[in-house]
Design a protein around this motif. Sequence first.
Motif, PDB file in Angstrom:
ATOM      1  N   ASP A  81       0.836  -1.212   0.000  1.00  0.00           N
ATOM      2  CA  ASP A  81       0.000   0.000   0.000  1.00  0.00           C
ATOM      3  C   ASP A  81       0.864   1.253   0.000  1.00  0.00           C
ATOM      4  OD1 ASP A  81      -2.327  -1.481   0.044  1.00  0.00           O
ATOM      5  OD2 ASP A  81      -2.729  -1.138   2.183  1.00  0.00           O
ATOM      6  N   LEU A  82       1.857   1.268   0.860  1.00  0.00           N
ATOM      7  CA  LEU A  82       2.726   2.437   0.962  1.00  0.00           C
ATOM      8  C   LEU A  82       3.512   2.660  -0.331  1.00  0.00           C
ATOM      9  CD1 LEU A  82       3.814   4.714   2.685  1.00  0.00           C
ATOM     10  CD2 LEU A  82       5.490   3.123   3.612  1.00  0.00           C
ATOM     11  N   LEU A  83       4.019   1.601  -0.908  1.00  0.00           N
ATOM     12  CA  LEU A  83       4.760   1.731  -2.164  1.00  0.00           C
ATOM     13  C   LEU A  83       3.869   2.249  -3.287  1.00  0.00           C
ATOM     14  CD1 LEU A  83       6.899  -1.482  -1.842  1.00  0.00           C
ATOM     15  CD2 LEU A  83       7.822   0.833  -2.151  1.00  0.00           C
ATOM     16  N   ARG A  84       2.632   1.797  -3.329  1.00  0.00           N
ATOM     17  CA  ARG A  84       1.706   2.303  -4.360  1.00  0.00           C
ATOM     18  C   ARG A  84       1.517   3.804  -4.215  1.00  0.00           C
ATOM     19  NH1 ARG A  84      -3.586  -1.092  -4.313  1.00  0.00           N
ATOM     20  NH2 ARG A  84      -4.179   0.625  -5.649  1.00  0.00           N
ATOM     21  N   ILE A  85       1.426   4.263  -2.985  1.00  0.00           N
ATOM     22  CA  ILE A  85       1.259   5.695  -2.752  1.00  0.00           C
ATOM     23  C   ILE A  85       2.530   6.447  -3.134  1.00  0.00           C
ATOM     24  CG2 ILE A  85       0.915   7.447  -0.964  1.00  0.00           C
ATOM     25  CD1 ILE A  85      -0.934   5.314   0.420  1.00  0.00           C
ATOM     26  N   ILE A  86       3.674   5.923  -2.746  1.00  0.00           N
ATOM     27  CA  ILE A  86       4.944   6.579  -3.081  1.00  0.00           C
ATOM     28  C   ILE A  86       5.120   6.663  -4.592  1.00  0.00           C
ATOM     29  CG2 ILE A  86       7.452   6.253  -3.072  1.00  0.00           C
ATOM     30  CD1 ILE A  86       7.136   5.182  -0.209  1.00  0.00           C
ATOM     31  N   TYR A  87       4.766   5.598  -5.295  1.00  0.00           N
ATOM     32  CA  TYR A  87       4.983   5.541  -6.744  1.00  0.00           C
ATOM     33  C   TYR A  87       3.869   6.168  -7.569  1.00  0.00           C
ATOM     34  CZ  TYR A  87       9.351   3.009  -6.887  1.00  0.00           C
ATOM     35  OH  TYR A  87      10.671   2.666  -6.790  1.00  0.00           O
ATOM     36  N   VAL A  88       2.992   6.927  -6.921  1.00  0.00           N
ATOM     37  CA  VAL A  88       1.935   7.613  -7.666  1.00  0.00           C
ATOM     38  C   VAL A  88       2.551   8.530  -8.737  1.00  0.00           C
ATOM     39  CG1 VAL A  88       0.923   9.834  -6.933  1.00  0.00           C
ATOM     40  CG2 VAL A  88      -0.348   7.768  -6.666  1.00  0.00           C
ATOM     41  N   ASP A  89       3.712   9.099  -8.441  1.00  0.00           N
ATOM     42  CA  ASP A  89       4.392   9.957  -9.412  1.00  0.00           C
ATOM     43  C   ASP A  89       5.485   9.200 -10.157  1.00  0.00           C
ATOM     44  OD1 ASP A  89       6.216   9.676  -7.355  1.00  0.00           O
ATOM     45  OD2 ASP A  89       6.413  11.817  -6.948  1.00  0.00           O
ATOM     46  N   ASN A  90       5.482   7.861 -10.053  1.00  0.00           N
ATOM     47  CA  ASN A  90       6.427   6.969 -10.736  1.00  0.00           C
ATOM     48  C   ASN A  90       7.875   7.127 -10.293  1.00  0.00           C
ATOM     49  OD1 ASN A  90       4.406   5.754 -12.367  1.00  0.00           O
ATOM     50  ND2 ASN A  90       4.451   7.574 -13.665  1.00  0.00           N
ATOM     51  N   VAL A  91       8.087   7.720  -9.107  1.00  0.00           N
ATOM     52  CA  VAL A  91       9.437   7.966  -8.625  1.00  0.00           C
ATOM     53  C   VAL A  91       9.498   7.711  -7.123  1.00  0.00           C
ATOM     54  CG1 VAL A  91      11.222   9.746  -8.307  1.00  0.00           C
ATOM     55  CG2 VAL A  91       9.838   9.733 -10.379  1.00  0.00           C
ATOM     56  N   MET A  92      10.594   7.103  -6.680  1.00  0.00           N
ATOM     57  CA  MET A  92      10.903   7.042  -5.260  1.00  0.00           C
ATOM     58  C   MET A  92      12.287   7.655  -5.100  1.00  0.00           C
ATOM     59  SD  MET A  92      11.227   4.034  -2.288  1.00  0.00           S
ATOM     60  CE  MET A  92      11.145   2.739  -3.424  1.00  0.00           C
ATOM     61  N   ASP A  93      12.347   8.813  -4.455  1.00  0.00           N
ATOM     62  CA  ASP A  93      13.652   9.449  -4.278  1.00  0.00           C
ATOM     63  C   ASP A  93      14.354   8.870  -3.049  1.00  0.00           C
ATOM     64  OD1 ASP A  93      12.672  10.766  -1.981  1.00  0.00           O
ATOM     65  OD2 ASP A  93      12.145  12.559  -3.117  1.00  0.00           O
ATOM     66  N   GLU A  94      15.587   9.332  -2.795  1.00  0.00           N
ATOM     67  CA  GLU A  94      16.392   8.774  -1.707  1.00  0.00           C
ATOM     68  C   GLU A  94      15.739   8.965  -0.346  1.00  0.00           C
ATOM     69  OE1 GLU A  94      20.554   9.812  -1.664  1.00  0.00           O
ATOM     70  OE2 GLU A  94      20.599   9.830  -3.857  1.00  0.00           O
ATOM     71  N   ALA A  95      15.149  10.121  -0.115  1.00  0.00           N
ATOM     72  CA  ALA A  95      14.507  10.383   1.175  1.00  0.00           C
ATOM     73  C   ALA A  95      13.318   9.457   1.387  1.00  0.00           C
ATOM     74  CB  ALA A  95      14.070  11.847   1.263  1.00  0.00           C
ATOM     75  N   GLU A  96      12.513   9.248   0.349  1.00  0.00           N
ATOM     76  CA  GLU A  96      11.378   8.332   0.446  1.00  0.00           C
ATOM     77  C   GLU A  96      11.866   6.906   0.672  1.00  0.00           C
ATOM     78  OE1 GLU A  96       8.048  10.518  -2.360  1.00  0.00           O
ATOM     79  OE2 GLU A  96       9.588   9.306  -3.328  1.00  0.00           O
ATOM     80  N   GLU A  97      12.937   6.532  -0.011  1.00  0.00           N
ATOM     81  CA  GLU A  97      13.497   5.195   0.147  1.00  0.00           C
ATOM     82  C   GLU A  97      13.989   4.979   1.578  1.00  0.00           C
ATOM     83  OE1 GLU A  97      16.998   2.403  -1.775  1.00  0.00           O
ATOM     84  OE2 GLU A  97      16.227   4.078  -2.941  1.00  0.00           O
ATOM     85  N   PHE A  98      14.653   5.984   2.129  1.00  0.00           N
ATOM     86  CA  PHE A  98      15.135   5.889   3.502  1.00  0.00           C
ATOM     87  C   PHE A  98      13.972   5.701   4.478  1.00  0.00           C
ATOM     88  CE2 PHE A  98      16.085   8.069   7.536  1.00  0.00           C
ATOM     89  CZ  PHE A  98      17.131   7.268   7.979  1.00  0.00           C
ATOM     90  N   LEU A  99      12.926   6.481   4.293  1.00  0.00           N
ATOM     91  CA  LEU A  99      11.792   6.413   5.206  1.00  0.00           C
ATOM     92  C   LEU A  99      11.043   5.090   5.073  1.00  0.00           C
ATOM     93  CD1 LEU A  99      10.722   8.145   7.442  1.00  0.00           C
ATOM     94  CD2 LEU A  99       9.206   9.255   5.832  1.00  0.00           C
ATOM     95  N   ILE A 100      10.855   4.591   3.856  1.00  0.00           N
ATOM     96  CA  ILE A 100      10.143   3.314   3.702  1.00  0.00           C
ATOM     97  C   ILE A 100      10.994   2.164   4.246  1.00  0.00           C
ATOM     98  CG2 ILE A 100      10.809   2.691   1.359  1.00  0.00           C
ATOM     99  CD1 ILE A 100       7.877   1.760   0.992  1.00  0.00           C
ATOM    100  N   SER A 101      12.298   2.289   4.175  1.00  0.00           N
ATOM    101  CA  SER A 101      13.168   1.281   4.767  1.00  0.00           C
ATOM    102  C   SER A 101      12.986   1.262   6.282  1.00  0.00           C
ATOM    103  CB  SER A 101      14.623   1.573   4.401  1.00  0.00           C
ATOM    104  OG  SER A 101      15.474   0.621   4.977  1.00  0.00           O
ATOM    105  N   LYS A 102      12.926   2.438   6.893  1.00  0.00           N
ATOM    106  CA  LYS A 102      12.666   2.527   8.337  1.00  0.00           C
ATOM    107  C   LYS A 102      11.289   1.944   8.657  1.00  0.00           C
ATOM    108  CE  LYS A 102      13.722   6.189  10.788  1.00  0.00           C
ATOM    109  NZ  LYS A 102      13.919   7.588  11.244  1.00  0.00           N
ATOM    110  N   TYR A 103      10.326   2.190   7.790  1.00  0.00           N
ATOM    111  CA  TYR A 103       8.970   1.677   7.981  1.00  0.00           C
ATOM    112  C   TYR A 103       8.982   0.150   7.962  1.00  0.00           C
ATOM    113  CZ  TYR A 103       3.875   1.411   7.241  1.00  0.00           C
ATOM    114  OH  TYR A 103       2.538   1.155   7.354  1.00  0.00           O
TER     115      TYR A 103
END
Length: 143
Positions: A81-103
């Motif tokens: 679910d979280l990845l689908r939301i992050i990829y709504v703009d077809n991009v996961m930047d480094e900050a988003e990647e760091f936060l989802i890793s913590k998640y």
Amino acid sequence: MSKEDFYENIRNSTKLNHFANLVNLAAIDGDIKPIEEKLLKRFSKKFDVSKEDYERILENPASFPVHAINSKHQRLEFLFDLLRIIYVDNVMDEAEEFLISKYAVGLGYSDEQAEAILEKSKKLFSNNFSFDLYLHFIESQDY
């Protein structure tokens, strides 16, 4: 594919809980740093979090605790679910990647497992697909 198509299966309460979990993780080491708050503001827009809910969650992130999930299937579904939301703009930047890793670690995965799942997920999310395909792909290889 439109933004609405990505969100059609994600209830508002689920999006709010995901956002609250991210705030919790950002606040886990004390105060939320300005860079983290900037990222959280971006996520609040992706999650369609109202200004009132945003302020309420930032004011008291502990009122939305991250619950340990014993089910591997449910943990992957939360990440999906979280990845689908992050990829709504077809991009996961480094900050988003760091936060989802913590998640992912907050959900109970080890650092190594979280990294492996995230790498596989990044490969998959260049296209739209179902949770069943995601689950099969993630579970088809050890992590």
